[in-house]
Design a protein around this motif. Structure first.
Motif, PDB file in Angstrom:
ATOM      1  N   GLY A   1      -9.136  -2.440   5.240  1.00 16.19           N
ATOM      2  CA  GLY A   1      -8.152  -1.936   4.295  1.00 16.19           C
ATOM      3  C   GLY A   1      -6.887  -1.439   4.937  1.00 16.19           C
ATOM      4  O   GLY A   1      -5.848  -1.340   4.276  1.00 16.19           O
TER       5      GLY A   1
ATOM      6  N   VAL B   1      -5.597   4.902   3.771  1.00 13.09           N
ATOM      7  CA  VAL B   1      -5.118   3.711   4.479  1.00 13.09           C
ATOM      8  C   VAL B   1      -4.169   4.119   5.601  1.00 13.09           C
ATOM      9  O   VAL B   1      -3.286   4.965   5.418  1.00 13.09           O
TER      10      VAL B   1
ATOM     11  N   SER C   1      -9.081  -8.551   5.478  1.00 15.71           N
ATOM     12  CA  SER C   1      -8.639  -9.386   4.363  1.00 15.71           C
ATOM     13  C   SER C   1      -9.474 -10.670   4.305  1.00 15.71           C
ATOM     14  O   SER C   1      -9.759 -11.302   5.322  1.00 15.71           O
TER      15      SER C   1
ATOM     16  N   GLU D   1       0.834  -1.202   0.000  1.00 11.77           N
ATOM     17  CA  GLU D   1       0.000   0.000   0.000  1.00 11.77           C
ATOM     18  C   GLU D   1       0.873   1.259   0.000  1.00 11.77           C
ATOM     19  O   GLU D   1       2.064   1.203   0.316  1.00 11.77           O
TER      20      GLU D   1
ATOM     21  N   GLN E   1      -3.717  -7.328   7.268  1.00 13.65           N
ATOM     22  CA  GLN E   1      -4.496  -6.312   6.570  1.00 13.65           C
ATOM     23  C   GLN E   1      -5.950  -6.466   7.000  1.00 13.65           C
ATOM     24  O   GLN E   1      -6.572  -7.507   6.780  1.00 13.65           O
TER      25      GLN E   1
END
Length: 551
Positions: free
Chosen positions: A241, A186, A300, A114, A297
Motif C-alpha cells: 500500500g 501510507v 500493486s 493517496e 505502489q
C-alpha cells in the motif's frame, strides 16, 4: 552555538531573483544554524554540530529576504550549496538537485493516488521534495534521510522556515541502514536517489545488494549504481500500500545491471509508470544525463505498467499518462526503452537492416598505445600497417557522409598469426616491436591473453559502410570509399549479398536521414548506444527499393 556575526546571504536581482551571495560553506552553515537553533529541529547530530562549531565566527545579517524566498517556494540555501560545491565535488555522494517543476509533478502524482501519513525522502539534500510534500500534505510527518551533514543542516533550516519542523525528522545516515521506524498509515517515498557508479561503492554494500536480492529471488548484478540500491532499500522498508516516485538516470531500462530494478517493478515494488525524458531535454542543469521518473505502489496487482517518452520536462506535469505495457511483456523483454512508445510497422518496401547486412563491432586492440601508430611508421613493415578509423570524430567529420581518403587516419598494427610468412628484414622489425610491446605489458592485457596469438589484432576487411554507435546524437553512417579498417569506436556494416555502389550510397543516406537516438539505449550522461543487434533492427529500404531510389 549562537555567536554568529552578521552578513547578508543573498543579493536581490530583478531578473534573477534571489541570488546566493555566501562565499563559503562555513558562511552557509552559519546562516542555516541561525534559522534552525530556534526551532524543533535544533537537536543536531555530531557531524552537523562540528560544522556549526567551525562556522561560529561567521557573520549573519538579515535573513528576512531569505525567509521570504523560501516561503514563496524557492530554495536559496540549496542554490547556494550547489553554487559553492560544483558537480565534481558533489559527484562522490551522487548529489544532483531536482528542479522545482519536476518536484511538484512527482508530489502531485502521489497526491492524486493517496493522502500519505508519512513522506520519506531517501536522499533529501536541502529538502525540496519534503518542502513540497509539506505544503500538499498538511497532516503528514516528513522524514529526511541525508548522508551529507551540511545538506542535512540546510534541510533542517528549510523545514523550519516553512513551519514544518515540528512534524519533521532529519536523519544523517546512509539510507540503506537508516531506521525509519513504523507508520500506521501510507508512507510515500519521493525523491532523487543519488547516482554513484558501482566502482565507487564499497564491496560490503555490493555484497548487501547481491545477497538481499538473491534472498528475494530477484535478478541482480553487483555492477548496479547506488540509485538501484536505494530502490531495493525502499522495497525492504515499505509495506503493501505504500507509494513512491523516484527520479533517476534512465540507463537502468536497458543495461544488464538494471535487471534488478526491472525485476522489482514487476515483482514486489509494484511498478505503476515509467516516464523517460528525451536525451536532449536535460532534467538537471549540472548533469548531462537522461532522466526517468519511476512511480510505484508496493504490492500493486496491476497487470501492466504505463510507459512513455516525453520531449520536455514540462511534459512530466501529468504523471498519470502513458501507454500500458503488460507485465508479462516486460518480464520477457531484456530492454525496456523500445517499449516507451509504440513501434510503427516499417513502411511498405522496408525491411530490417539485418536482413540486408551484418553489423560487426570493430576490433579491440587491448592496448591502443601499442597497436595504433602513425600511418607510415618506419619502425614497422608497411604490410602490417592498416589505415583505420580509430576515433568516432573521424566519421562525424566525414564530408557529406563519405570517407574518401586515408590521408588523415592513423594505422593499426595487425601482425600475421604466422610470422614465418614475413621476409627476414620484416621479421627483424617485428621482433624488435614485440619486445617493446612486451615490456609495455601489451601481451598481458585481458584482450591479448584471450587472443591466439596475442600479437594478432585481427582486423576485419573494410566495411562498405561505417557507423558510430555511442554519442549524444544519432549515429554517423559513412560510406567507406577509402577502404579504411575500423577498431571498436565504430561498427562495420557488411552486405549479406552484393549491393551496387549506388545501392550502398542510398542505404547510407537512408540511415543518416531516418535513425534517431530513441532507437538506441541511453546511459547516464545522456549517451545513446547502439549495439550491433539494435542497429540491425533499423528499418531500411529493401533491395528492390534501393535500386529504385538509386536510379
Amino acid at each position: 552555538m549562537s555567536d554568529f556575526k552578521q552578513m547578508p546571504l543573498i543579493d536581490r536581482d530583478d531578473t534573477a531573483g534571489a541570488v546566493p551571495r555566501v562565499e563559503s560553506e562555513q558562511e552557509l552553515a552559519a546562516v542555516a544554524w541561525t534559522i534552525v537553533e530556534g526551532g524543533a529541529l535544533a537537536d543536531l547530530t555530531d557531524a552537523e554540530s562540528e560544522i556549526v562549531c567551525a562556522a561560529a565566527s561567521q557573520r549573519v545579517l538579515d535573513t528576512g529576504e531569505l525567509v521570504s524566498t523560501i516561503q514563496r517556494g524557492g530554495d536559496p540555501l540549496g542554490d547556494a550549496f550547489v553554487w559553492l560545491r560544483p558537480p565534481k565535488q558533489r559527484r562522490p555522494l551522487g548529489a544532483v538537485y531536482t528542479p522545482q517543476g519536476i518536484v511538484e509533478a512527482m508530489v502531485g502524482w502521489v497526491a492524486a493516488k493517496e493522502r500519505p501519513a508519512r513522506v520519506v525522502d531517501p536522499g533529501a539534500g536541502s529538502g525540496r521534495f519534503l518542502l513540497q510534500a509539506g505544503r500538499v500534505f498538511p497532516d503528514a510527518s516528513l522524514v529526511a534521510v541525508e548522508l551529507d551533514p551540511l545538506a542535512a543542516l540546510l534541510c533542517r533550516a528549510n523545514l523550519t522556515v516553512a513551519g514544518f519542523d515540528a512534524r519533521s525528522t532529519v536523519t544523517v545516515d546512509d539510507y540503506r541502514e537508516a531506521d525509519l521506524g513504523s507508520c500506521d498509515g501510507v508512507t510515500a517515498f519521493v525523491g532523487n536517489p543519488p547516482y554513484v557508479r558501482h566502482h565507487q561503492i564499497e564491496s560490503r554494500w555490493k555484497q548487501w545488494l547481491t545477497s538481499t536480492a538473491a534472498s528475494r529471488d530477484l535478478p541482480v548484478s553487483a555492477l548496479a549504481g547506488l540509485h538501484i540500491h536505494f530502490f531495493l532499500a525502499t522495497l525492504l522498508a515499505a509495506k503493501p500500500g505504500d507509494i513512491g516516485a523516484f527520479i533517476t538516470s534512465a540507463e537502468w531500462l536497458d543495461v544488464n545491471y538494471g535487471k534488478l530494478l526491472r525485476g522489482m517493478l514487476v515483482d514486489g515494488l509494484g511498478g505503476e509508470s515509467v516516464h523517460v525524458l528525451a536525451p536532449e531535454a536535460l532534467a538537471f542543469e549540472d548533469a548531462a544525463t537522461t532522466a526517468s521518473v519511476t512511480c510505484f505502489q508496493i504490492g500493486s496487482e496491476a497487470r501492466s505498467v504505463k510507459m512513455r517518452r516525453v520531449a520536455k520536462t514540462s511534459d512530466l506535469a501529468d504523471l498519470s499518462k502513458g501507454r500500458r505495457v503488460s507485465k508479462e511483456r516486460l518480464i520477457q523483454e531484456k530492454r525496456w526503452s523500445p517499449l516507451l512508445s509504440p513501434v510503427p510497422p516499417p513502411p511498405d518496401g522496408f525491411v530490417e537492416l539485418g536482413e540486408l547486412c551484418r553489423v560487426h563491432r570493430g576490433a579491440v586492440t587491448g592496448a591502443n598505445a601499442t597497436w595504433i601508430t602513425t600511418a607510415n611508421d618506419p619502425q614497422l613493415p608497411t604490410r602490417t600497417l592498416f589505415p583505420s578509423v580509430t576515433k568516432a570524430r573521424e566519421l562525424f567529420d566525414a564530408n557529406d557522409g563519405v570517407l574518401s581518403s586515408l590521408h588523415s587516419l592513423r594505422a593499426v598494427i595487425d601482425l600475421p598469426a604466422d610470422l614465418s610468412e614475413l621476409n627476414e628484414d620484416d621479421r627483424a622489425l617485428i621482433k624488435r616491436f614485440l619486445r617493446l610491446a612486451e615490456r609495455n605489458g601489451a601481451h598481458s592485457s585481458y584482450v591479448a591473453r584471450h587472443r591466439n596469438p596475442w600479437w594478432s589484432v585481427g582486423l576485419r576487411s573494410p566495411a562498405p559502410i561505417l557507423a558510430t554507435y555511442m554519442a549524444r546524437r544519432p549515429p554517423a553512417f559513412v560510406r567507406n570509399l577509402a577502404g579504411a579498417r575500423h577498431v571498436n569506436v565504430a561498427h562495420g556494416i557488411y552486405p549479406r549479398d552484393p549491393l551496387s555502389d549506388d545501392a550502398l550510397d542510398t542505404l547510407a543516406s537512408s540511415l543518416r536521414s531516418s535513425v534517431s537516438v530513441a532507437q538506441g539505449r541511453t546511459y547516464a550522461g545522456g549517451l545513446t548506444k547502439f549495439e550491433p543487434s539494435e542497429m540491425e533492427r533499423i528499418p531500411v529500404p529493401n533491395p528492390a527499393l534501393l535500386v529504385e531510389m538509386s536510379s
